[in-house]
Scaffold this motif. Sequence first.
Motif, PDB file in Angstrom:
ATOM      1  N   LYS A  59     -25.383 -15.039   6.722  1.00  0.00           N
ATOM      2  CA  LYS A  59     -24.121 -15.422   6.684  1.00  0.00           C
ATOM      3  C   LYS A  59     -23.470 -15.821   5.318  1.00  0.00           C
ATOM      4  N   HIS A  60     -22.221 -15.678   5.279  1.00  0.00           N
ATOM      5  CA  HIS A  60     -21.296 -16.025   3.907  1.00  0.00           C
ATOM      6  C   HIS A  60     -20.455 -17.158   4.383  1.00  0.00           C
ATOM      7  N   VAL A  61     -20.591 -18.114   3.329  1.00  0.00           N
ATOM      8  CA  VAL A  61     -19.560 -19.284   3.310  1.00  0.00           C
ATOM      9  C   VAL A  61     -18.745 -19.511   2.166  1.00  0.00           C
ATOM     10  N   LEU A  62     -17.333 -19.629   2.753  1.00  0.00           N
ATOM     11  CA  LEU A  62     -16.347 -19.745   1.600  1.00  0.00           C
ATOM     12  C   LEU A  62     -16.203 -21.447   1.693  1.00  0.00           C
ATOM     13  N   ILE A  63     -16.546 -21.991   0.366  1.00  0.00           N
ATOM     14  CA  ILE A  63     -16.347 -23.347   0.346  1.00  0.00           C
ATOM     15  C   ILE A  63     -15.152 -23.631  -0.629  1.00  0.00           C
TER      16      ILE A  63
ATOM     17  N   SER B  49      -7.004 -18.811   8.029  1.00  0.00           N
ATOM     18  CA  SER B  49      -8.114 -18.731   9.154  1.00  0.00           C
ATOM     19  C   SER B  49      -7.375 -17.855  10.206  1.00  0.00           C
ATOM     20  N   GLN B  50      -6.392 -18.419  10.662  1.00  0.00           N
ATOM     21  CA  GLN B  50      -5.636 -17.814  12.005  1.00  0.00           C
ATOM     22  C   GLN B  50      -5.194 -16.471  11.513  1.00  0.00           C
ATOM     23  N   LYS B  51      -4.963 -16.037  10.516  1.00  0.00           N
ATOM     24  CA  LYS B  51      -4.520 -14.635  10.130  1.00  0.00           C
ATOM     25  C   LYS B  51      -5.633 -13.415  10.322  1.00  0.00           C
ATOM     26  N   TYR B  52      -7.059 -14.214   9.748  1.00  0.00           N
ATOM     27  CA  TYR B  52      -7.936 -13.084   9.639  1.00  0.00           C
ATOM     28  C   TYR B  52      -9.184 -13.430  10.557  1.00  0.00           C
ATOM     29  N   ASN B  53      -8.746 -14.442  11.502  1.00  0.00           N
ATOM     30  CA  ASN B  53      -9.557 -14.762  12.651  1.00  0.00           C
ATOM     31  C   ASN B  53     -11.301 -15.512  11.935  1.00  0.00           C
ATOM     32  N   VAL B  54     -11.021 -16.279  11.151  1.00  0.00           N
ATOM     33  CA  VAL B  54     -12.057 -16.827  10.656  1.00  0.00           C
ATOM     34  C   VAL B  54     -12.192 -18.330  10.824  1.00  0.00           C
TER      35      VAL B  54
ATOM     36  N   HIS C   3      -2.384 -16.641  -2.566  1.00  0.00           N
ATOM     37  CA  HIS C   3      -2.633 -15.447  -2.800  1.00  0.00           C
ATOM     38  C   HIS C   3      -4.338 -15.194  -3.097  1.00  0.00           C
ATOM     39  N   LEU C   4      -4.770 -16.097  -3.647  1.00  0.00           N
ATOM     40  CA  LEU C   4      -6.214 -16.121  -4.005  1.00  0.00           C
ATOM     41  C   LEU C   4      -6.981 -16.305  -2.542  1.00  0.00           C
ATOM     42  N   LEU C   5      -6.767 -17.226  -1.758  1.00  0.00           N
ATOM     43  CA  LEU C   5      -7.613 -17.521  -0.516  1.00  0.00           C
ATOM     44  C   LEU C   5      -7.273 -16.102   0.608  1.00  0.00           C
ATOM     45  N   ALA C   6      -5.984 -15.446   0.531  1.00  0.00           N
ATOM     46  CA  ALA C   6      -5.793 -14.505   1.400  1.00  0.00           C
ATOM     47  C   ALA C   6      -6.865 -13.488   0.987  1.00  0.00           C
ATOM     48  N   ARG C   7      -6.731 -12.897  -0.318  1.00  0.00           N
ATOM     49  CA  ARG C   7      -7.528 -12.003  -1.039  1.00  0.00           C
ATOM     50  C   ARG C   7      -9.054 -12.227  -0.592  1.00  0.00           C
ATOM     51  N   LEU C   8      -9.476 -13.337  -0.837  1.00  0.00           N
ATOM     52  CA  LEU C   8     -10.995 -13.641  -0.511  1.00  0.00           C
ATOM     53  C   LEU C   8     -11.573 -13.347   0.672  1.00  0.00           C
ATOM     54  N   VAL C   9     -10.624 -14.023   1.867  1.00  0.00           N
ATOM     55  CA  VAL C   9     -10.953 -13.837   3.196  1.00  0.00           C
ATOM     56  C   VAL C   9     -10.699 -12.651   3.672  1.00  0.00           C
ATOM     57  N   ALA C  10      -9.736 -11.676   3.122  1.00  0.00           N
ATOM     58  CA  ALA C  10      -9.383 -10.428   3.775  1.00  0.00           C
ATOM     59  C   ALA C  10     -10.525  -9.473   3.152  1.00  0.00           C
ATOM     60  N   HIS C  11     -10.761  -9.497   1.853  1.00  0.00           N
ATOM     61  CA  HIS C  11     -11.967  -8.502   1.248  1.00  0.00           C
ATOM     62  C   HIS C  11     -13.224  -8.816   1.574  1.00  0.00           C
TER      63      HIS C  11
END
Length: 338
Positions: A24-28, A138-143, A107-115
């Motif tokens: 698993k990968h966790v973003l804090i 979270s809602q856009k990228y289903n995380v 911008h940063l969080l969307a890029r991190l989660v998307a990539h």
Amino acid sequence: MNRYSRQQLFAPIGEKGQQHIREKHVLIIGAGALGAANAETLVRAGVGKITIVDRDYVEWSNLQRQQLYTEEDATKRLPKAIAASAHLQAINSEAVIEPIVADADAHLLARLVAHERPHVIIDSTDNFDVRMIINDVSQKYNVPWIYGACVGSYGLSYVILPHETPCFRCLLEHVPFGVATCDTAGIISPVVHMVVAHQTAEALKIFVHANVNRKLVSFDVWHGQYRMIDVQKLKKDDCPSCGQNRTYPALQYENETKFAVLCGRETVQIRPAQRREREWTRLISFLQQQGIRVEQNEYLLSFTIHPHRFVVFSDGRVFIHGTNDVQEAKRLYYQYLG
């Protein structure tokens, strides 16, 4: 010797669950009290990769509750993400730690989660603007993401599962103003660890495909109070973040809080995303409780926390005099105005 043997003996995890945790990968988001403790707990549990985003550096006042840092970190004023990465790597050399010293903007969080597609996002931040961004990402990228907050002796935690539970906007609808922070109301270390215990336990459940707690948990460790609140009925079909016709407003530029340096004035102007009339009574009461003298007229109120002077206008704008540093102004804004 198997370093995770005691954890694997716990039947709901076992050897198979431990393998899931390792993958698993966790973003804090945030590396303060909650972020440092969340990161350490998950690294010790065997999570394979952790990305930490934080814009701040280690100060002496952090050491009372931010258990991952040392006096040397504070003396060197190391960025928290960098200091956390070094200590976490020393705890578990097999873990991949990615420190990012930056503002957690849309911008940063969307890029991190998307990539990078983390398996869960853990909220360890200290302001609602960023939480609204986390919510929409979270809602856009289903995380899934796990909300956590604490101040004084009071703590909260809540798991948000896209398409299943009410999202953060469903619960709040609007970003609140005048919320107490650790810098103004103080905090005791035990409440930090209690919030982290809830956040990391729910993260482990997600990793091993166990049933998570879908209730909002709140507690006061000083007064011995504990509640679990069923919020499922608060989910809104017309919510712009998780409803039928989503627009993800926190990810849109026009809905961001704006920061601008006023030319030649050593002043930063802060403009909330939505123009609104501020409720001054609550703000004045809160400031006065901190021993801060407030002046006001029908158009604005002002107060001074040396060497900075704050001017709050009725439309929600704020001037912070005494600095041209936007990052410093952000810190002061969230510290004293929620």
